[in-house]
Enzyme design. Structure first.
Site, PDB file in Angstrom:
ATOM      1  CE  LYS A 119      49.933  40.662  33.864  1.00 13.12           C
ATOM      2  NZ  LYS A 119      48.640  40.478  34.506  1.00 13.12           N
ATOM      3  N   GLY A 180      40.160  37.698  33.637  1.00 13.44           N
ATOM      4  CA  GLY A 180      38.953  37.844  34.447  1.00 13.44           C
ATOM      5  C   GLY A 180      37.791  36.970  34.006  1.00 13.44           C
ATOM      6  CB  ALA A 215      44.912  36.072  32.165  1.00 13.01           C
ATOM      7  N   GLY A 216      42.643  34.290  33.451  1.00 14.22           N
ATOM      8  CA  GLY A 216      41.559  33.372  33.152  1.00 14.22           C
ATOM      9  C   GLY A 216      41.311  32.318  34.209  1.00 14.22           C
ATOM     10  CG  ASN A 237      43.430  40.613  40.783  1.00  6.06           C
ATOM     11  OD1 ASN A 237      42.783  40.489  41.821  1.00  6.06           O
ATOM     12  ND2 ASN A 237      43.804  41.784  40.367  1.00  6.06           N
ATOM     13  CB  THR A 238      39.169  38.059  38.618  1.00  7.41           C
ATOM     14  OG1 THR A 238      39.747  39.191  37.950  1.00  7.41           O
ATOM     15  CG2 THR A 238      37.682  38.302  38.782  1.00  7.41           C
TER      16      THR A 238
END
Lengths: 291, 70
Positions: A119, A180, A215-216, A237-238
């Protein structure tokens, strides 16, 4: 936990078709990160609940002092999960290429299916974590030439997405919003244009070219939005790791992914300015204003 | 006592006997069995060659592993 095949609410819903990403095929269209969990045990449970078969990891220095004796790999079933190493923290093509090669070396040692891919992140700025477009294209080209399947983090700029596809990226992965940030899909129109340019044959795309929103993503509805736009998958992830109940959130994200997948393929109704009644006008016994 | 050399490992100075191999370094650091990847002077050292890759005085070594990430 049941596998991804059949959501618990019905037995008739077809399972999402497997997604091919270069050398890897996955049944789950969620790719999840392994960072930011309070404990490795919590991470294990959340990964399990997410249904993901691909998990991202980062490459970092071994701690030579204060080593706690527990390492991530002891808590990841490397037969179950395909590991996708990232180049997070790299601000130049040169460093990203080094990290990609170190990741591949590690995966070769543990004989994991992820040993041919990366990635790619080449960051431009520590505060926004937005990608450096020039460095990203350069690294993408070089890693592709070196035999990597490059899954490429980028902004939601449609032209940049095309450039990365042309530079050899196995998958282009536009950010919904900054890493994040939990701001979701900040510009759905841009994601839609990227999907058209990369996936619509009429626009020069290929329908099976994989585009993953990366992301986001903060909530299940963000995942659904991305999938309803026609994304092939979502990487996050987050949104799971920092939820109050990460395991429950992982499950919710998984349901949301399936919901968006089926929603996109079901053919949504067009939006209209005004209402269209669901109940028939014929046989109405009331007085209708204006008639 | 063999002649010693100083190398830099993950930002720290480490003293090793001259011409020690990458394998020797990893064993010194109790990382002989760990899943890790090694770079010397920004060039990857494949794990098959740890035993034959001799380190030089002043070498910059990075030893990395996987950690949680997104």
């Amino acid at each position: 936990m049941p596998s991804t095949e059949t959501p618990p609410t019905t037995k008739t819903l077809p399972a999402p078709s497997p997604l091919t990403l270069g050398p890897t095929t996955t049944r789950s269209r969620l790719i999840v990160g392994t960072g930011k969990y309070e404990t490795y045990e919590l991470m294990q449970s959340a990964l399990d609940a997410s249904g993901a078969e691909i998990v991202t990891v980062a490459v970092r220095r071994e701690r030579l002092v204060d080593r706690d004796g527990r390492s991530l790999l002891e808590f990841l079933d490397t037969d179950r999960y395909t590991i996708l190493p990232n180049t997070a923290g790299c601000f130049s093509a040169e460093d990203a290429i080094r990290v990609a090669r170190l990741g591949r070396e590690l995966l070769e040692q543990i004989d994991n299916a992820g040993r041919h891919w990366v990635k790619l992140e080449v960051l431009g700025d520590k505060k926004t974590l937005l990608p450096d477009p020039v460095g990203t294209v350069e690294a993408c080209r070089e890693l592709t030439a070196d035999g990597f399947a490059v899954l490429c983090y980028t902004s939601d700029d449609p032209i940049m997405a095309v450039r990365l596809r042309d530079a050899g990226a196995t998958s282009v992965m536009p950010a919904g919003s900054p890493i994040g940030s939990g701001r979701g899909i900040a510009n759905p129109a841009n994601i839609a244009i990227i999907l058209e340019l990369l996936k619509d044959p009429a626009a020069g795309g290929e329908s099976d070219y994989p585009v993953i929103v990366d992301a986001g993503v903060g909530t299940p509805s963000d995942v659904t939005t991305a999938m309803e736009l026609g994304a092939d998958g979502v990487l996050l992830n987050t949104g799971i790791a920092h939820a109050k109940d990460p395991v429950r959130m992982a499950h919710a994200m998984r349901c949301a992914c399936d919901a968006g997948y089926h929603g996109f393929r079901s053919g949504r109704i067009p939006k209209r300015m005004y209402a269209t009644a669901s109940s028939p006008w014929e046989g109405v016994i009331s007085v209708i204003p204006g008639e | 006592m063999m002649r010693a050399m100083m190398i830099n490992v993950n930002g720290r100075t480490v003293q090793l006997e001259a011409a020690a191999s990458v394998r020797t370094l990893l064993e010194e650091l109790e990382l002989g069995q760990a899943a890790c990847a090694v770079e010397v002077n920004k060039r990857l050292v494949p794990h098959r060659t740890y035993g034959e890759h001799a380190l030089d005085d002043g070498d910059e070594v990075e030893i990395v592993t996987f950690v949680g990430g997104g």
